[in-house]
Design an enzyme around this catalytic site. Structure first.
Site, PDB file in Angstrom:
ATOM      1  N   HIS A   1       8.208  -1.183   7.117  1.00  0.00           N
ATOM      2  CA  HIS A   1       8.341  -1.423   5.630  1.00  0.00           C
ATOM      3  C   HIS A   1       8.196  -0.117   4.994  1.00  0.00           C
ATOM      4  CE1 HIS A   1       6.040  -3.106   1.953  1.00  0.00           C
ATOM      5  NE2 HIS A   1       7.256  -2.987   1.703  1.00  0.00           N
TER       6      HIS A   1
ATOM      7  N   GLU B   1       4.458   1.035   6.551  1.00  0.00           N
ATOM      8  CA  GLU B   1       3.798   0.051   7.228  1.00  0.00           C
ATOM      9  C   GLU B   1       4.570  -0.221   8.347  1.00  0.00           C
ATOM     10  OE1 GLU B   1       1.237  -2.375   4.303  1.00  0.00           O
ATOM     11  OE2 GLU B   1       3.245  -2.896   4.287  1.00  0.00           O
TER      12      GLU B   1
ATOM     13  N   ASN C   1       0.636  -5.218   0.277  1.00  0.00           N
ATOM     14  CA  ASN C   1       1.194  -6.364  -1.042  1.00  0.00           C
ATOM     15  C   ASN C   1       0.283  -7.098  -0.957  1.00  0.00           C
ATOM     16  OD1 ASN C   1       3.715  -5.094  -1.757  1.00  0.00           O
ATOM     17  ND2 ASN C   1       5.041  -6.009  -0.380  1.00  0.00           N
TER      18      ASN C   1
END
Length: 725
Positions: A456, A468, A506
């Protein structure tokens, strides 16, 4: 002279009488200045004073570079102001001794020349550097909450002028050799192909005609003279002080650097004494301690042992050929970065029209990079050739890694993975750039679950340091190791997370953004929320951040986290209204703010999205009931949701280490670095205080402020969240 032996230095004197001093610190991948190296260099310089050398060349015999600076571990072990004073005095006196050597001295730089390394080079009469991408010259101490302490604030302004010196010191920025020669910091940038002959020719110039060796342009010389005049430095220093005033509230090293530079233009001892005293004072500040902790956290995150328990040599299959599916903003960004870092890259699109748009996107990114880095046309064209955008599948058979970067829909991504499983070699790693969807569900569409993981990246790819690395249910250690290695090779910092909704960043960030949306719905303005959060130390407020990310993207994340986060179901409804009215944020020209040509122009009209405000809680009336935590009512209401979710992420073992949560939030969202991350904020406030305030907030705002069971346990036993041990 040559008969002496040293552990870290080798000396050679040639027929010209030039003594070359080569540094190679034993058992270190990079040269650093620790106590033993400083002691040897002190003895060596004392002997050079009495030698008959015609010139002295200081260089490194390590291919990794000249000098990475002082040993940070040694700095953390300083136990008192007296020890700190001894460290600074020793370095200042040593570099003064180099400055006062009777023969010309030349620093020959390749690779990193940072911190104490640059301060050593500044004490020399001349500096030359290898002109390639690995050469990085700078003073990064500000990133540790410190200032240069061995003469950097004194010598650098006199060499390149106050404005440029303060820019380097206050930003902790690095210069390439070509950039450094333009401002007069180094005297010559030498091409790698003629490195040895170029160094030898420069030494000959120093011996034969010192003026010819020093090549400072007249504009640079004139600018330095103007800035360093009494009126000039007064104007520059006041302008810098005014520009940095708000940031200096959280980072005391900013004012310390300005004071030290100012003092450097008085009597010489006073400037060095000011630098010394400021360094000692800064070392005891909470900001310094937290920034040093983040430095060690970053080092730990970049170590393969942290994530697999094994060294890099345990996994011998490096990634060289990279495929990317999708040439949108993320796919093009990933492809451009991988190409720049030396990987062979192919990006696949569905048809020629999409491929053409993708090529234009990649070219734009490479053109901007070339301009930023000062690439020659040939270098830019070579990089363009390194990243191909195609529509066929033939290249897939040779890829070591394929990264999917298509639309955020699980059915579409599963379809892509199903096709990749059929078209790629059995040993090819498949990765997804999803920001919140299940990696394991994508892996289920293949017959190689152990070779599927998440990568990510954050937008914009070239700027954001964090990646990530997501471990699916079947992902094996070898795959994680290779993905971590690939991330490091891109110059990024990896954090390995479990495959849970929203992963880490997130998941922790969205309750904060969601609370901001609910507060807007209650009648708060975006400007007052953003102003309060910037005062807390964030680079931008929540409303501006949503505009940057895109309200459509925020809406997608809100929907994907709906089953994970409590009490935020209304957020998706309000975001949907804004998206329906065309307010997508900066990219559409309006979100919470209006934008023109990418610049913020003021608040947007939100009446269509929020026609009837929710009941507004009187935060000021209830403020007296809260235990003091250093936050304003608005800051508390916005920041506490992040603190709570960070605890839940730890509780659910999304990552294994407390420090990884803090580091990810700092690198991935800009969470106020001087505060050390959300878990360190809780440590600073106190678990019992946070718990008591949360209970009051739950009674006012509802169950989304309920405290995690882990916080209750930690408050009961007076436990703290842990940094890197």
């Amino acid at each position: 002279m040559n008969s002496k032996t040293y552990d870290a230095f080798t000396l050679q004197t040639d027929a010209r009488g030039v003594t070359t001093v080569m540094l190679d610190v034993p058992d270190r991948p990079l040269n650093v200045l620790d106590a033993s190296v400083m002691h040897e260099l002190n003895d060596l310089v004392r002997d050079l004073h009495d030698s008959s050398s015609t010139a002295v060349v200081f260089t490194s015999s390590k291919e990794s570079g000249f000098l990475a600076g002082a040993d940070i571990n040694a700095i953390t072990k300083i136990a008192s102001p007296i020890e700190a004073a001894q460290l600074i005095d020793g370095g200042q006196h040593l570099f003064d001794a180099i400055d006062w050597l009777p023969m010309p001295t030349i620093a020959v730089i390749h690779g990193p020349c940072l911190g104490g390394g640059l301060e050593w080079a500044l004490a020399c009469d001349y500096r030359i550097a290898r002109d390639n991408s690995s050469t990085k010259i700078g003073l990064p101490e500000i990133k540790l909450g410190l200032i240069p302490g061995w003469g950097g604030t004194q010598r650098l302004p006199k060499r390149i002028g106050i404005r440029r010196a303060l820019s380097m010191i206050l930003q902790g920025s690095f210069l390439s050799a070509s950039e450094a020669v333009k401002i007069g910091l180094i005297d010559r940038a030498i091409e790698p192909d003629c490195w040895d002959s170029g160094v030898s020719a420069f030494v000959d110039d120093v011996l034969e005609c010192p003026k010819r060796a020093r090549q400072i342009s007249w504009p640079a010389r004139l600018l330095r003279s103007i800035e360093n005049s009494r009126i000039g430095r007064h104007l520059v220093l006041n302008a810098v002080r005014s520009r940095t005033r708000s940031k200096a509230e959280h980072y005391p090293a900013i004012d310390a650097a300005i004071r030290s530079v100012r003092a450097g233009f008085g009597l010489r001892p006073q400037g060095f004494m000011m630098e010394r005293n400021e360094f000692i004072d800064l070392l005891a500040t909470p900001t310094c301690r937290r920034l040093i902790d983040l430095f060690f956290a970053r080092e730990a995150a970049r170590s393969l042992r942290t994530w697999t328990g094994k060294p890099a040599v345990a996994y011998e299959k490096p990634i060289r050929k990279v495929g990317v599916i999708g040439a949108g903003a993320m796919g093009a960004g990933i492809g451009q970065l991988a190409g720049y870092r030396g990987f062979e890259v192919v990006i696949q699109e569905v048809n020629e029209e999409a491929a053409g748009a993708g090529r234009a996107r990649v070219k734009s990114l490479i053109d901007k990079l070339a301009k930023r880095k000062g690439f020659r046309e040939a270098e830019r064209d070579k990089l363009l050739g390194q990243v191909r955008v195609v529509t066929d599948d033939d290249w897939l058979a040779n890829a070591d890694l394929v990264i999917e970067a298509v639309v955020e829909r699980i059915d579409v991504k599963q379809q892509v993975f199903r096709a990749l499983d059929r078209l790629t070699a059995p040993e090819t790693i498949l990765a997804t750039n999803t920001s919140s969807l299940s990696v394991s569900e994508m892996a289920a569409a293949t017959h190689r679950g152990h070779l599927v993981g998440g990568l990510h990246f954050f937008n914009p790819v070239h700027k954001m340091e964090l990646v990530e690395v997501v471990r699916g249910k079947q992902t094996d250690d070898a795959t994680i190791a290779r993905l971590v290695g690939f991330t490091r090779a891109l110059g990024k910092t990896p954090i390995v997370t479990s495959d849970s909704t929203g992963f880490l960043v997130n998941r922790v960030l969205f309750p904060y953004l969601g609370e901001a949306v609910l507060m807007i719905a209650e009648g708060y303005t975006a400007m007052e929320l953003d102003r309060q959060v910037r005062r807390f130390g964030m680079p931008m407020g929540p409303c501006e951040l949503i505009d940057q990310v895109g309200l459509d993207v925020a809406l997608h994340v809100a929907k994907s986290l709906d089953g994970v986060l409590q009490g935020l179901s209304g957020v998706a409804k309000f975001l949907s209204r804004m998206v329906e009215t065309g307010k997508l944020g900066k990219k559409s020209g309006a979100g919470f703010y209006r934008y023109k040509n990418g610049m913020k122009r003021g608040p947007a009209m939100l009446s269509r999205a929020f026609p009837k405000p929710l009941d507004r809680h009187d935060d000021r009336q209830s403020a007296a009931k809260f235990i003091k935590d250093g936050l304003t009512p608005i800051q508390r209401r916005l920041i506490y949701p992040m603190l709570v979710e960070a605890i839940r992420v730890k509780q659910e073992k999304v990552v294994q280490n407390d420090w990884a949560i803090d580091l990810a939030m700092v690198l991935g969202t800009g969470f106020a670095p001087h505060r050390g991350g959300p878990l360190q904020v809780i440590n600073a406030i106190g678990q019992t205080t946070v718990l008591a305030n949360l209970k009051l907030m739950q009674s006012i705002y509802g169950p989304r402020f309920s405290s995690p069971s882990l916080l209750d346990e930690m408050a009961k036993h007076n436990q703290l969240f842990q940094g890197v041990s």
